[in-house]
Design an enzyme around this catalytic site. Structure first.
Site, PDB file in Angstrom:
ATOM      1  N   SER A 147      70.588  18.980 -85.215  1.00 46.81           N
ATOM      2  CA  SER A 147      69.216  19.472 -85.332  1.00 46.81           C
ATOM      3  C   SER A 147      68.637  19.605 -83.935  1.00 46.81           C
ATOM      4  CB  SER A 147      68.364  18.492 -86.145  1.00 46.81           C
ATOM      5  OG  SER A 147      66.991  18.825 -86.065  1.00 46.81           O
ATOM      6  N   TYR A 160      65.280  10.096 -87.377  1.00 43.15           N
ATOM      7  CA  TYR A 160      65.934  11.394 -87.507  1.00 43.15           C
ATOM      8  C   TYR A 160      66.371  11.912 -86.141  1.00 43.15           C
ATOM      9  CZ  TYR A 160      66.863  16.096 -89.285  1.00 43.15           C
ATOM     10  OH  TYR A 160      67.475  17.280 -89.638  1.00 43.15           O
TER      11      TYR A 160
END
Length: 266
Positions: A147, A160
């Site tokens: 990501s 995350y």
């Protein structure tokens, strides 16, 4: 589609997180290119819905309910896929969990552990067990879902962000470890993707978390996020499968250990 238009014919692709938007979109592209599919997800009901939506393609499709954070379970599924389908050529290692939104000093420790267990340990489990089958055949192509949160650490997303930095590092290490066996390992890093639940959730929870970086108004947060993108829009999920197929295919034959942003220029 004719056989000449199916460059992945006679290949077997294992896809984790296959019932989610990105997993299903990429499975659709791989099936259209002729690949047989082994679909893995924790949600068995959605997995069967995914299988049904892919049934138009003349390829073999198997489904496997699997918790990627359980190494023994992953190993058993990988063995079963290899035995039933004869081989595993491609891995789209895509299962993940976004986690909570909170500044690091307030981030819930149990959620941090859960994010790392799924996004890092789970990705490692799948990578390890599937690569063993690829090593035996001295062939494999792997794409891990990272990501842009693992490239430019976002506020309020300690778990995350940390997990996706780890995915990029794991990709680079695995690329070196597996290169002697003709196995390439690369990653993709999507940025803002929408519309849909994930976009709405991120906008809403960033507004609720409160920081100097985003407004308290979700509509304003959405505008701020889009304004940070040079292309001035979020990406479509449909813009991801082509990149994954490229990294799995022969056109990227001299690429390994690479993380490709899908970010609109961020």
């Amino acid at each position: 589609m004719s056989s000449t238009a199916q460059p992945f014919s006679h290949r077997v692709a294992l896809v984790t997180g296959a019932a989610g938007n990105i997993g299903l979109a990429c499975a659709e592209r791989l099936a259209a290119m002729g690949a047989d599919l082994a679909l893995l997800d924790l949600n068995g009901e959605k997995l069967e819905q995914a299988r049904a939506s892919l049934s138009q393609h003349d390829v073999r499709i198997t489904t496997h309910t699997c918790d990627v954070s359980d190494s023994e379970q992953v190993g058993s599924v990988a063995d079963r896929v290899a035995a039933e389908m004869g081989q595993i050529d491609f891995l789209f290692n895509n299962a993940g969990y976004q986690g909570a939104f909170a500044p690091v000093q307030d981030y819930p420790a149990d959620d941090f552990a859960r994010v790392m267990n799924i996004n890092v340990c789970g990705m490692f489990n799948v990578l390890q067990h599937v690569s063993r089958h690829m090593i035996a055949r001295r062939f494999g192509r792997i794409v891990n879902t990272a990501s842009m949160a693992g490239v430019q650490g976002p506020p309020n997303m300690a778990a995350y962000g940390a997990s996706k930095f780890a995915v990029i590092g794991l990709t680079q290490v695995a690329a070196k470890d597996l290169a002697p066996y003709n196995i390439r390992v690369n990653a993709i890093s999507p940025a803002f993707m929408g519309p849909g639940m994930m976009w709405d959730r991120q906008v809403t929870l960033q507004a609720e978390a409160g920081s100097q970086y985003f407004s308290r108004d979700p509509k304003e947060v959405a505008r701020q996020m889009i304004d940070s993108v040079p292309m001035r829009r979020y990406g479509s999920i449909e813009e991801i499968p082509g990149v994954v197929a490229f990294l799995l295919g022969d056109d990227s034959s001299y690429m390994t250990g690479v993380n490709l942003p899908i970010s609109g220029g961020i």
